[in-house]
Design an enzyme around this catalytic site. Sequence first.
Site, PDB file in Angstrom:
ATOM      1  N   HIS A   1      16.657 -30.530  12.357  1.00  0.00           N
ATOM      2  CA  HIS A   1      15.594 -30.234  11.380  1.00  0.00           C
ATOM      3  C   HIS A   1      15.622 -28.783  10.892  1.00  0.00           C
ATOM      4  CE1 HIS A   1      13.211 -30.318  15.379  1.00  0.00           C
ATOM      5  NE2 HIS A   1      13.404 -29.034  15.107  1.00  0.00           N
TER       6      HIS A   1
ATOM      7  N   GLY B   1       3.838 -29.154  13.500  1.00  0.00           N
ATOM      8  CA  GLY B   1       3.643 -28.006  12.609  1.00  0.00           C
ATOM      9  C   GLY B   1       2.488 -27.145  13.092  1.00  0.00           C
TER      10      GLY B   1
ATOM     11  N   ASP C   1      16.799 -20.511  13.915  1.00  0.00           N
ATOM     12  CA  ASP C   1      17.323 -21.410  14.952  1.00  0.00           C
ATOM     13  C   ASP C   1      18.090 -22.536  14.262  1.00  0.00           C
ATOM     14  OD1 ASP C   1      17.951 -22.601  17.308  1.00  0.00           O
ATOM     15  OD2 ASP C   1      15.914 -23.200  17.833  1.00  0.00           O
TER      16      ASP C   1
ATOM     17  N   GLY D   1       6.273 -34.205  19.432  1.00  0.00           N
ATOM     18  CA  GLY D   1       4.890 -33.739  19.422  1.00  0.00           C
ATOM     19  C   GLY D   1       4.787 -32.360  20.047  1.00  0.00           C
TER      20      GLY D   1
ATOM     21  N   ASN E   1       9.006 -23.304  21.398  1.00  0.00           N
ATOM     22  CA  ASN E   1       8.546 -24.696  21.344  1.00  0.00           C
ATOM     23  C   ASN E   1       9.607 -25.685  21.837  1.00  0.00           C
ATOM     24  OD1 ASN E   1      10.333 -24.407  19.229  1.00  0.00           O
ATOM     25  ND2 ASN E   1       9.070 -25.494  17.727  1.00  0.00           N
ATOM     26  N   HIS E   2      10.644 -25.188  22.481  1.00  0.00           N
ATOM     27  CA  HIS E   2      11.696 -26.075  22.984  1.00  0.00           C
ATOM     28  C   HIS E   2      11.269 -26.702  24.316  1.00  0.00           C
ATOM     29  CE1 HIS E   2      14.712 -23.507  20.514  1.00  0.00           C
ATOM     30  NE2 HIS E   2      14.047 -24.372  19.766  1.00  0.00           N
TER      31      HIS E   2
ATOM     32  N   HIS F   1       9.103 -33.113  10.720  1.00  0.00           N
ATOM     33  CA  HIS F   1       9.898 -32.855  11.923  1.00  0.00           C
ATOM     34  C   HIS F   1       9.065 -32.744  13.190  1.00  0.00           C
ATOM     35  CE1 HIS F   1       8.517 -28.700  11.960  1.00  0.00           C
ATOM     36  NE2 HIS F   1       9.353 -28.360  12.913  1.00  0.00           N
TER      37      HIS F   1
ATOM     38  N   HIS G   1      14.504 -31.119  22.953  1.00  0.00           N
ATOM     39  CA  HIS G   1      14.285 -30.387  21.697  1.00  0.00           C
ATOM     40  C   HIS G   1      14.774 -28.950  21.883  1.00  0.00           C
ATOM     41  CE1 HIS G   1      11.203 -28.246  18.870  1.00  0.00           C
ATOM     42  NE2 HIS G   1      12.365 -28.397  18.281  1.00  0.00           N
TER      43      HIS G   1
END
Length: 505
Positions: free
Chosen positions: A353, A431, A119, A403, A226-227, A428, A259
Amino acid sequence: MPRTYQEELKFIERVDDYSFRIKKEFQPNMLVEGEFFANSRLQYLMFDELKNHCRNTGQGGFLPAVKQIANVAALPGIVKRSIALPDVHSGYGFAIGNMAAFDMDNPEAILSPGGVGFDINCGVRLLRTNLFEKDVQPVKEQLTQTLFNHIPVGVGSKGMIPMNARDLEEALEMGMDWSLREGYIWAEDKEHCEEYGRMLQADPTKVSARAKKRGLPQLGTLGAGNHYAEIQVVDEIYNKQAAKRMGIDEAGQVCVMIHCGSRGLGHQVATDALTEMERAMKRDNIQVNDRQLACARINSEEGQNYLKSMAAAANYAWVNRSSMTFLCRQAFAKIFHSTPDDLDMHMIYDVSHNIAKIEQHMLDGKLKTLMMHRKGATRAFPPNHPLIPVDYQLTGQPVLIGGTMGTCSYVLTGTEKGMQRTFGTTCHGAGRAYSRAKSRRNLDYMTVLDNLKEKGISIRVASPKLVMEEAPESYKNVTDVVNTCHGAGISDKCIKLRPIAVIKG
């Protein structure tokens, strides 16, 4: 004969309260040492992953992060150290959260898609408003639904921004200059974006037709995984002077965080490059410890092709976030019967990132031109650096740390110590602590959604059964990650944000 866990530990030693050194003998052919940042709680996850690997040698999956950090330290042309931030976890080739710099003056130095990620230019953007939580709470559900209606989400989602093939070519080359020309952003948005929202090396002719076909319908979409887009509230301010420069005056102020990245286009660019680079490695006899670290010499045809196509994908990602910024401003204006300008919806900053870039840094007292790989790592330049906006010259570059779903996010600032120790790089996000598969096995999606509701967080999600993968339990504690970076001095805490509404794919 594989080493036991206790034998592996002999090659890892603590440097200070926040960092560990990986000795050169840990993996074959290491040219420099490795280093990773972790506090007492985060180090347990790192060592536990290594222990499980030693116990289950020969099984599939990614190598543990410490092994991946060390394998990067064996890549031709690397300088100083292979550095991992506190949110590091296993990934394809490079660990996610791994940063490495390669000497552009060294003809053997390489460029690796595994050091950027699939990505390309996945990043975070933060908008402020002049609204406060008390203004939003009465219309929170309505606002969340309007945002969800405005911003397409989910796997394969298609954008609302009209775009034809010619527009795409121009967007790949121009980045946010295209968004500005088309009226989707404000002129000052560019000033508050890393690289001013445009990588000049971009060459759309190096992007394959398949990548363009995937990217054309997806502009202005959030995607899945995770967007997210979040409505957030300022919870704490640690540095009032720096926060004021960002337009954040007091707790309770409402912000919006976006994000996302380059969608299917970036993924295809990375896939295409890996195929090309495997051929280049055979031709140039480049040896690596892990075939996922496929790479090419920076100045080779394959290296330059990737640099140009990656830059085009990065431009696409900035246009993507800019398109969602436009949609987000429209949604707020609609609900509050106002204009984005009157709502003071200015962009605080936009950081990438997942990217590779040419930068100049001091190394052993000399100014060197380096190819920086930041994968799951964020640029964090200090005060007075020429590449950060005038507005932030006295405070340092804002660093946006997203987060996990339902947990807090942070705004940090870059430091001089970080410039010296990590080439101006910090964490970033949280994790991952557990794989997506393990999260799906161990968590129930209704429980996750109920926990968010209990916290007073509105949520709109396109694929409810995928929320287990993004549950807070699947990730490291973002506060631990941020406190480790702050304690190590590689970035400073500025603002803490908590979510009141989440939109996901």
